[in-house]
Design an enzyme around this catalytic site. Structure first.
Site, short mmCIF file in Angstrom:
data_model
loop_
_atom_site.label_atom_id
_atom_site.label_comp_id
_atom_site.label_asym_id
_atom_site.label_seq_id
_atom_site.Cartn_x
_atom_site.Cartn_y
_atom_site.Cartn_z
N CYS A 1 7.65 12.83 9.19
CA CYS A 1 7.44 14.02 9.76
C CYS A 1 8.48 14.67 10.29
O CYS A 1 8.67 16.03 10.41
CB CYS A 1 6.11 14.16 10.75
SG CYS A 1 6.26 12.91 11.93
N GLU B 1 -0.77 16.93 15.11
CA GLU B 1 0.65 16.68 14.98
C GLU B 1 1.02 16.60 13.47
O GLU B 1 0.30 16.05 12.38
CB GLU B 1 0.80 14.81 15.25
CG GLU B 1 0.49 14.35 16.56
CD GLU B 1 1.65 14.93 17.66
OE1 GLU B 1 2.88 15.12 17.06
OE2 GLU B 1 1.36 14.80 18.83
N GLY C 1 -1.27 15.05 10.17
CA GLY C 1 -1.23 15.10 8.84
C GLY C 1 -0.55 16.56 8.34
O GLY C 1 0.44 17.15 9.13
N SER C 2 -1.08 17.23 7.36
CA SER C 2 -0.20 18.34 7.06
C SER C 2 -0.99 19.52 7.57
O SER C 2 -1.87 19.50 8.20
CB SER C 2 -0.50 18.60 5.40
OG SER C 2 -1.95 18.65 5.11
N ASN D 1 1.92 7.81 5.83
CA ASN D 1 3.35 7.86 5.76
C ASN D 1 3.55 6.25 6.73
O ASN D 1 4.50 5.68 6.44
CB ASN D 1 4.20 8.73 6.24
CG ASN D 1 3.66 9.40 7.66
OD1 ASN D 1 2.58 9.27 8.09
ND2 ASN D 1 4.87 10.04 8.33
N ASP E 1 0.86 -1.10 -0.13
CA ASP E 1 -0.10 0.02 0.13
C ASP E 1 0.68 1.08 -0.13
O ASP E 1 0.80 2.17 -0.50
CB ASP E 1 -0.87 -0.12 1.10
CG ASP E 1 -2.24 0.67 0.98
OD1 ASP E 1 -2.32 0.87 -0.02
OD2 ASP E 1 -2.99 0.87 2.15
N LYS F 1 -7.81 23.19 8.78
CA LYS F 1 -9.22 23.13 8.65
C LYS F 1 -9.66 22.45 9.91
O LYS F 1 -10.82 22.57 10.20
CB LYS F 1 -9.49 22.18 7.24
CG LYS F 1 -9.23 22.79 5.95
CD LYS F 1 -9.59 22.07 4.74
CE LYS F 1 -8.91 22.60 3.47
NZ LYS F 1 -8.89 21.84 2.42
N THR G 1 -4.22 20.91 6.25
CA THR G 1 -5.32 19.86 6.48
C THR G 1 -5.74 20.64 8.21
O THR G 1 -6.85 20.69 8.79
CB THR G 1 -5.33 18.72 6.34
OG1 THR G 1 -4.94 18.39 5.14
CG2 THR G 1 -6.70 18.04 6.71
N GLY G 2 -4.46 20.39 8.89
CA GLY G 2 -4.58 20.75 10.28
C GLY G 2 -5.34 22.00 10.65
O GLY G 2 -6.33 22.07 11.63
N GLU H 1 1.57 13.46 21.53
CA GLU H 1 1.10 11.86 21.78
C GLU H 1 2.19 10.97 22.44
O GLU H 1 3.28 11.77 22.83
CB GLU H 1 0.88 11.35 20.20
CG GLU H 1 -0.11 12.07 19.58
CD GLU H 1 -0.73 11.44 18.34
OE1 GLU H 1 0.17 11.10 17.44
OE2 GLU H 1 -1.97 11.26 18.36
N1 LIG Z 1 3.93 15.40 13.46
C1 LIG Z 1 3.62 13.82 13.47
O1 LIG Z 1 3.66 13.12 14.28
C2 LIG Z 1 3.30 13.51 11.86
C3 LIG Z 1 3.40 12.20 11.58
C4 LIG Z 1 2.97 11.63 10.23
C5 LIG Z 1 2.80 12.64 9.34
N2 LIG Z 1 2.91 13.84 9.61
C6 LIG Z 1 2.46 14.70 8.39
O2 LIG Z 1 1.54 14.44 7.81
C7 LIG Z 1 1.87 15.20 6.46
C8 LIG Z 1 1.45 13.89 5.40
O3 LIG Z 1 0.29 13.11 5.46
P1 LIG Z 1 -0.85 13.39 4.38
O4 LIG Z 1 -0.30 13.92 3.19
O5 LIG Z 1 -1.65 12.31 4.41
O6 LIG Z 1 -1.55 14.67 5.11
P2 LIG Z 1 -2.96 15.23 4.77
O7 LIG Z 1 -3.24 16.41 5.60
O8 LIG Z 1 -3.13 15.32 3.43
O9 LIG Z 1 -4.14 14.14 5.25
C9 LIG Z 1 -4.02 13.66 6.39
C10 LIG Z 1 -5.55 13.12 6.88
O10 LIG Z 1 -6.26 14.31 6.76
C11 LIG Z 1 -7.57 13.87 5.88
N3 LIG Z 1 -8.17 15.07 5.33
C12 LIG Z 1 -7.94 15.61 4.17
N4 LIG Z 1 -8.62 16.72 3.84
C13 LIG Z 1 -9.46 16.77 4.97
C14 LIG Z 1 -10.31 17.69 5.62
N5 LIG Z 1 -10.96 18.79 4.84
N6 LIG Z 1 -11.00 17.52 6.77
C15 LIG Z 1 -10.81 16.52 7.48
N7 LIG Z 1 -9.74 15.37 7.13
C16 LIG Z 1 -9.09 15.65 6.04
C17 LIG Z 1 -6.99 12.91 4.97
O11 LIG Z 1 -7.99 12.03 4.19
C18 LIG Z 1 -5.96 12.16 5.70
O12 LIG Z 1 -6.57 11.12 6.41
C19 LIG Z 1 2.95 15.57 6.42
O13 LIG Z 1 2.91 17.06 6.75
C20 LIG Z 1 3.80 15.07 7.70
O14 LIG Z 1 4.67 15.79 8.29
C21 LIG Z 1 2.87 14.51 10.88
C1 LIG Z 2 8.78 8.53 12.44
N1 LIG Z 2 7.57 8.34 13.22
C2 LIG Z 2 7.24 7.02 13.18
C3 LIG Z 2 8.35 8.41 14.60
C4 LIG Z 2 6.47 9.20 13.28
C5 LIG Z 2 6.41 10.15 12.00
O1 LIG Z 2 6.21 10.31 10.79
#
Ligand SMILES: NC(=O)c1ccc[n+]([C@@H]2O[C@H](COP(=O)([O-])OP(=O)(O)OC[C@H]3O[C@@H](n4cnc5c(N)ncnc54)[C@H](O)[C@@H]3O)[C@@H](O)[C@H]2O)c1
Ligand SMILES: C[N+](C)(C)CC=O
Length: 495
Positions: A287, A253, A231-232, A155, A92, A238, A235-236, A463
């Site tokens: 991240c 996060e 996530g990003s 990821n 995946d 929003k 989106t965070g 977390e």
């Molecule tokens: N800080 C951390 O622990 C950590 C860990 C892993 C990833 N990340 C971050 O995540 C990002 C990559 O992940 P991504 O591309 O899946 O992020 P993304 O923001 O595109 O998506 C994350 C989640 O949000 C959902 N989403 C999208 N639009 C939405 C909306 N309008 N309302 C609610 N949910 C919505 C997506 O479907 C997905 O499930 C990178 O910026 C990375 O740094 C952070």
């Molecule tokens: C690397 N890890 C698993 C700690 C979380 C972030 O992407």
């Protein structure tokens, strides 16, 4: 072809509207499963089920020890299916198999860790507070926060979900999980394992679907008490807006552009090893990836050359092939985003030291050579913005002060790393880095026992560790007045 299902109120089910979208193997660019496309109606059903389960006390009313038993069964279920889940994660997401196996092991350990904390809750005494008036007995009680809407990225599809699911369940919360549409497969297996562990219906619910169609309705749902998002930043924002309009607790996060400060007194081989791990592990889709490397000038040319050689020796290929250390980028969209970032890096005047293109002999799949830029203008977007791929920027520095200034000159503050044989300097630098996670003489090792989260735009809340457990509780005061006493404000003598 396998068609996944949602898991709502203790039953596996198709989405109400019946839609699906493909799960694509990034090594072959071919679909290998149909993922259930949940929408607002499914989210509503799932949140209502979680609400009923929470309000009935069927989960929050159990002792921590009983909940811990369930969590340990989930941990064992993950271990029993480790090989299957890891293979699915490779298909995946594209990550190399040993990394996927590591993730599943970590996910199982996370459930065990929070099982221990749930159990310890039973012997945690109610906190009594002396309020300075003997007529009052005041206590502080912790109660599970309620219904959690958990939204997770692609990821670490299983692990990022488990970082929320395990502590939330341990605390007595119920939840609805919405994983990323780009990698949803392993979360269906998690739902199967949770089902087999015998959790009451509605305690855990899974709705796969896209961000706009399933994520946004979950973030907006008035019956959620907390939104836990990874996530990003875009989106965070929003999700935080949705939380603000509903006045709900929110944990974010988000992304990073983490610095790695390398001083000239360190062992160059060790530095190269950790720089590589800090940016090419999990294809740089991390991240906390240390994607900005700052090297003391006297070591800079030698280190760059050794880094180039070592990066060019990395075996690239499908994640299930033996010896592969760099799999394909997760999706076409992400691949194109990274290629665009590389083009903008070249246009900015940065020097492309290595990579930046598709490797020879791999015409299909989202493969990319490990990419190194040097002498990067600090205003360039490749220096400032998260790329989320195997692209590292390396720049020199002259003094510790300058290194810290460059490191902290970022909108992000998730992680940072420092490498030097002078441990006093390392401690000093660690304290001055504006980030939630700092590694000394390494980069990326992550322990479930330690809090995880960022400063600045990298997020809100923590977390993992005890902090990651406390985040799923509300605090309540109970103040009791002695019935033998009278208050005597309106009624003299109290009668
Ligand atoms: N800080 C951390 O622990 C950590 C860990 C892993 C990833 N990340 C971050 O995540 C990002 C990559 O992940 P991504 O591309 O899946 O992020 P993304 O923001 O595109 O998506 C994350 C989640 O949000 C959902 N989403 C999208 N639009 C939405 C909306 N309008 N309302 C609610 N949910 C919505 C997506 O479907 C997905 O499930 C990178 O910026 C990375 O740094 C952070
Ligand atoms: C690397 N890890 C698993 C700690 C979380 C972030 O992407």
């Amino acid at each position: 072809m396998h068609r996944t299902q949602l898991y709502i109120d203790g039953a596996f089910t198709a989405p109400e509207a019946g839609g699906t979208f493909p799960a694509i193997d990034p090594a072959t660019e071919q679909p290998f499963a149909e993922v259930a496309a949940g929408q607002g109606a499914d989210i509503d059903r799932a949140v209502r089920a979680a609400r009923r389960a929470f309000d009935s006390g069927v989960w929050s009313g159990l002792s921590g020890t009983v909940r811990a038993g369930h969590l340990r069964r989930i941990a064992q279920g993950l271990r029993d299916r480790l090989a299957e889940i890891a293979a699915l994660e490779v298909r995946d997401n594209g990550k190399p198999l040993p990394e996927a196996e590591w993730d599943v092991g970590d996910a199982a350990f996370t459930f065990d860790y929070y099982a221990d904390l749930a159990e310890a809750e039973d012997s945690r005494a109610e906190e009594e507070v002396d309020v300075g008036d003997a007529r009052f007995r005041a206590t502080i009680r912790r109660e599970p926060l309620g219904v959690v809407g958990a939204i997770t990225p692609w990821n670490y599809p299983l692990l990022m979900a488990v970082w929320k699911v395990a502590p939330a369940l341990a605390a007595g919360c119920t939840l609805v999980l919405k994983p990323s549409e780009i990698c949803s497969m392993s979360c269906e297996v998690l739902a199967q394992i949770i089902h087999a562990a015998g959790l009451p219906p509605g305690v855990f619910n899974l709705v796969t679907g896209t961000g706009p169609e399933a994520g946004q309705p979950l973030a907006d749902h008035p019956l959620c008490d907390k939104l836990a998002f990874t996530g990003s930043v875009a989106t965070g924002r929003k999700v935080m807006n949705a939380a603000a309009s509903g006045i709900r607790t929110v944990a974010l996060e988000l992304g990073g552009k983490s610095p790695f400060l390398v001083f000239a007194d360190c062992d160059i081989e060790k530095a190269v090893e950790w720089i590589l791990f800090g940016i090419f592990w999990n294809k740089g889709e991390v991240c906390s990836a240390t994607s900005r490397v700052l090297v003391e000038r006297s070591l800079y040319p030698r280190l760059l050359e050794r880094l180039r050689q070592a990066a060019e020796a990395i075996t690239i290929g499908a994640g299930n092939e033996p010896g592969v250390k760099l799999g394909p980028i997760v999706s076409r969209g992400q691949y194109e985003k990274i290629l665009a970032a590389i083009a903008s890096g070249t246009a900015s005047g940065a020097r492309l030291v290595s990579g930046g293109e598709r490797p020879a002999g791999l015409p299909t799949g989202y493969f990319l050579k490990p990419t190194i830029f040097a002498d990067v203008p600090v205003e360039a977007s490749i220096w400032r913005e998260e790329i989320f791929g195997p692209v590292v920027c390396v720049n020199p520095f002259d003094t510790e002060e300058e290194a810290l200034r460059l490191a902290n000159d970022s909108a992000f503050g998730l992680a940072g790393a420092v490498m030097s044989d002078d441990l006093e300097r390392c401690e000093r630098v660690a304290c001055r880095l504006r980030a939630g996670i700092v590694w000394i003489n390494c980069s990326q090792p992550t322990f479930v026992q330690l809090p995880w989260g960022g400063f600045k735009t990298s997020g809100i809340g923590r977390e993992l560790g005890r902090a990651g457990f406390e985040a799923y509780f509300e605090t309540k005061q109970i103040t009791r007045f002695d019935p033998a006493e009278s208050w005597g404000w309106y009624l003299a003598g109290g009668q």
